[in-house]
Scaffold this motif. Structure first.
Motif, mmCIF file in Angstrom:
data_model
loop_
_atom_site.group_PDB
_atom_site.id
_atom_site.type_symbol
_atom_site.label_atom_id
_atom_site.label_comp_id
_atom_site.label_asym_id
_atom_site.label_seq_id
_atom_site.Cartn_x
_atom_site.Cartn_y
_atom_site.Cartn_z
ATOM 1 N N LEU A 1 9.525 -5.531 -2.027
ATOM 2 C CA LEU A 1 10.588 -4.894 -2.792
ATOM 3 C C LEU A 1 10.465 -3.373 -2.717
ATOM 4 O O LEU A 1 11.454 -2.674 -2.504
ATOM 5 C CB LEU A 1 10.543 -5.378 -4.242
ATOM 6 C CG LEU A 1 11.782 -5.057 -5.069
ATOM 7 C CD1 LEU A 1 12.083 -6.196 -6.023
ATOM 8 C CD2 LEU A 1 11.601 -3.786 -5.853
ATOM 9 N N ILE A 2 9.259 -2.855 -2.860
ATOM 10 C CA ILE A 2 9.055 -1.403 -2.767
ATOM 11 C C ILE A 2 9.412 -0.912 -1.368
ATOM 12 O O ILE A 2 10.061 0.124 -1.203
ATOM 13 C CB ILE A 2 7.608 -1.022 -3.139
ATOM 14 C CG1 ILE A 2 7.366 -1.291 -4.621
ATOM 15 C CG2 ILE A 2 7.339 0.446 -2.826
ATOM 16 C CD1 ILE A 2 5.931 -1.117 -5.063
ATOM 17 N N VAL B 1 8.154 0.557 -12.622
ATOM 18 C CA VAL B 1 7.976 1.193 -11.313
ATOM 19 C C VAL B 1 6.580 1.768 -11.137
ATOM 20 O O VAL B 1 5.910 1.500 -10.139
ATOM 21 C CB VAL B 1 9.040 2.293 -11.090
ATOM 22 C CG1 VAL B 1 8.798 3.031 -9.789
ATOM 23 C CG2 VAL B 1 10.433 1.707 -11.116
ATOM 24 N N ALA B 2 6.114 2.541 -12.092
ATOM 25 C CA ALA B 2 4.828 3.228 -11.948
ATOM 26 C C ALA B 2 3.674 2.255 -11.769
ATOM 27 O O ALA B 2 2.757 2.511 -10.990
ATOM 28 C CB ALA B 2 4.575 4.146 -13.135
ATOM 29 N N LYS B 3 3.717 1.135 -12.460
ATOM 30 C CA LYS B 3 2.640 0.153 -12.333
ATOM 31 C C LYS B 3 2.545 -0.345 -10.899
ATOM 32 O O LYS B 3 1.458 -0.499 -10.358
ATOM 33 C CB LYS B 3 2.850 -1.004 -13.299
ATOM 34 C CG LYS B 3 2.619 -0.613 -14.732
ATOM 35 C CD LYS B 3 2.850 -1.781 -15.665
ATOM 36 C CE LYS B 3 2.634 -1.351 -17.107
ATOM 37 N NZ LYS B 3 2.850 -2.438 -18.038
ATOM 38 N N GLY B 4 3.656 -0.599 -10.274
ATOM 39 C CA GLY B 4 3.654 -1.057 -8.889
ATOM 40 C C GLY B 4 3.211 0.021 -7.928
ATOM 41 O O GLY B 4 2.485 -0.238 -6.974
ATOM 42 N N LEU B 5 3.640 1.261 -8.167
ATOM 43 C CA LEU B 5 3.257 2.351 -7.265
ATOM 44 C C LEU B 5 1.791 2.710 -7.401
ATOM 45 O O LEU B 5 1.154 3.083 -6.425
ATOM 46 C CB LEU B 5 4.143 3.579 -7.511
ATOM 47 C CG LEU B 5 5.620 3.371 -7.174
ATOM 48 C CD1 LEU B 5 6.401 4.638 -7.457
ATOM 49 C CD2 LEU B 5 5.803 2.942 -5.733
ATOM 50 N N ILE B 6 1.239 2.586 -8.604
ATOM 51 C CA ILE B 6 -0.193 2.843 -8.789
ATOM 52 C C ILE B 6 -0.999 1.854 -7.974
ATOM 53 O O ILE B 6 -1.943 2.219 -7.281
ATOM 54 C CB ILE B 6 -0.576 2.783 -10.284
ATOM 55 C CG1 ILE B 6 -0.025 4.007 -11.009
ATOM 56 C CG2 ILE B 6 -2.082 2.682 -10.463
ATOM 57 C CD1 ILE B 6 -0.115 3.927 -12.516
ATOM 58 N N LEU B 7 -0.605 0.593 -8.005
ATOM 59 C CA LEU B 7 -1.306 -0.414 -7.204
ATOM 60 C C LEU B 7 -1.140 -0.136 -5.725
ATOM 61 O O LEU B 7 -2.076 -0.276 -4.945
ATOM 62 C CB LEU B 7 -0.808 -1.816 -7.537
ATOM 63 C CG LEU B 7 -1.200 -2.348 -8.910
ATOM 64 C CD1 LEU B 7 -0.573 -3.718 -9.129
ATOM 65 C CD2 LEU B 7 -2.707 -2.428 -9.050
ATOM 66 N N VAL C 1 13.678 9.663 -9.003
ATOM 67 C CA VAL C 1 14.949 9.118 -9.485
ATOM 68 C C VAL C 1 15.594 8.250 -8.412
ATOM 69 O O VAL C 1 16.038 7.128 -8.687
ATOM 70 C CB VAL C 1 15.902 10.245 -9.939
ATOM 71 C CG1 VAL C 1 17.300 9.710 -10.191
ATOM 72 C CG2 VAL C 1 15.362 10.936 -11.180
ATOM 73 N N ALA C 2 15.635 8.729 -7.175
ATOM 74 C CA ALA C 2 16.248 7.954 -6.088
ATOM 75 C C ALA C 2 15.499 6.647 -5.861
ATOM 76 O O ALA C 2 16.119 5.588 -5.688
ATOM 77 C CB ALA C 2 16.283 8.782 -4.806
ATOM 78 N N LEU C 3 14.169 6.698 -5.886
ATOM 79 C CA LEU C 3 13.372 5.495 -5.672
ATOM 80 C C LEU C 3 13.540 4.516 -6.832
ATOM 81 O O LEU C 3 13.692 3.311 -6.621
ATOM 82 C CB LEU C 3 11.900 5.848 -5.477
ATOM 83 C CG LEU C 3 10.988 4.694 -5.087
ATOM 84 C CD1 LEU C 3 11.442 4.042 -3.786
ATOM 85 C CD2 LEU C 3 9.554 5.177 -4.957
ATOM 86 N N ALA C 4 13.552 5.005 -8.058
ATOM 87 C CA ALA C 4 13.738 4.128 -9.225
ATOM 88 C C ALA C 4 15.100 3.441 -9.172
ATOM 89 O O ALA C 4 15.212 2.248 -9.469
ATOM 90 C CB ALA C 4 13.584 4.920 -10.515
ATOM 91 N N LYS C 5 16.138 4.170 -8.784
ATOM 92 C CA LYS C 5 17.466 3.568 -8.689
ATOM 93 C C LYS C 5 17.511 2.515 -7.580
ATOM 94 O O LYS C 5 18.123 1.458 -7.744
ATOM 95 C CB LYS C 5 18.528 4.638 -8.463
ATOM 96 C CG LYS C 5 18.793 5.481 -9.703
ATOM 97 C CD LYS C 5 19.849 6.537 -9.445
ATOM 98 C CE LYS C 5 20.144 7.343 -10.704
ATOM 99 N NZ LYS C 5 21.207 8.340 -10.482
ATOM 100 N N ALA C 6 16.863 2.791 -6.465
ATOM 101 C CA ALA C 6 16.822 1.816 -5.370
ATOM 102 C C ALA C 6 16.047 0.570 -5.797
ATOM 103 O O ALA C 6 16.480 -0.558 -5.538
ATOM 104 C CB ALA C 6 16.200 2.451 -4.122
ATOM 105 N N ILE C 7 14.908 0.773 -6.451
ATOM 106 C CA ILE C 7 14.125 -0.366 -6.943
ATOM 107 C C ILE C 7 14.934 -1.142 -7.978
ATOM 108 O O ILE C 7 14.987 -2.370 -7.951
ATOM 109 C CB ILE C 7 12.774 0.099 -7.515
ATOM 110 C CG1 ILE C 7 11.861 0.576 -6.379
ATOM 111 C CG2 ILE C 7 12.101 -1.007 -8.323
ATOM 112 C CD1 ILE C 7 10.580 1.241 -6.834
ATOM 113 N N GLY C 8 15.575 -0.430 -8.893
ATOM 114 C CA GLY C 8 16.384 -1.091 -9.914
ATOM 115 C C GLY C 8 17.503 -1.923 -9.319
ATOM 116 O O GLY C 8 17.764 -3.045 -9.766
ATOM 117 N N SER C 9 18.164 -1.406 -8.296
ATOM 118 C CA SER C 9 19.250 -2.154 -7.657
ATOM 119 C C SER C 9 18.762 -3.461 -7.060
ATOM 120 O O SER C 9 19.495 -4.449 -7.024
ATOM 121 C CB SER C 9 19.902 -1.306 -6.558
ATOM 122 O OG SER C 9 20.568 -0.216 -7.132
ATOM 123 N N LEU C 10 17.527 -3.470 -6.588
ATOM 124 C CA LEU C 10 16.952 -4.674 -5.994
ATOM 125 C C LEU C 10 16.310 -5.595 -7.022
ATOM 126 O O LEU C 10 16.358 -6.815 -6.886
ATOM 127 C CB LEU C 10 15.892 -4.288 -4.954
ATOM 128 C CG LEU C 10 16.402 -3.510 -3.735
ATOM 129 C CD1 LEU C 10 15.231 -2.933 -2.965
ATOM 130 C CD2 LEU C 10 17.249 -4.415 -2.865
#
Length: 135
Positions: free
Chosen positions: A30-31, A104-110, A54-63
């Motif tokens: 997904l990321i 989002v942050a939890k996934g990116l930290i991993l 912001v762009a990445l969060a919106k893209a992740i949110g859309s998916l």
């Protein structure tokens, strides 16, 4: 210690203000798909970090947003989580911040922890010269 959630089932996230999101698990696939989103990929390399976030969060949110509660149009009627509606929701800073922090942050930290692993001695960097003197 990394705590693995082996359940492939979506989960609800309460953003506050009566808004709840039903989210797909945040996987590397997904990321990766979100990073390939045209809005993210078209950002210049020197784009400010907040613009990228912001762009990445919106893209992740859309998916990732499969359903939601507490989100409606100007007349108060519920609307489905389309990419445009997701972007509008995440333009509301308190909701963006909660989504960013709790999902989002939890996934990116991993992902960052995985990317910080030392290269294998026989990998592509095996022949690289040391740039720091020995201690």
């Amino acid at each position: 210690m990394i705590r693995l959630n082996l359940s492939p089932e979506p989960a609800w996230l309460d953003l506050g203000g009566g808004v709840r999101l039903r989210l797909a698990p945040l996987t590397s696939a997904l990321i990766g798909a979100a990073r390939s989103d045209s809005q993210v990929a078209s950002l210049p390399e020197d784009a400010p970090a907040d613009q990228v976030a912001v762009a990445l969060a919106k893209a992740i949110g859309s998916l990732a947003i499969l359903d939601w509660e507490g989100v409606g149009n100007a007349e108060g009627y519920p609307v489905p989580p389309t990419p445009e509606a997701v972007a509008a929701l995440l333009d509301l800073f308190p909701l963006f911040q909660r989504f960013q922090t709790d999902y989002v942050a939890k996934g990116l930290i991993l992902a960052d922890e995985g990317n910080a692993s030392a290269p294998l001695p026989n990998g592509t960097s095996a022949g690289a010269k040391a740039t720091a003197p020995d201690a």
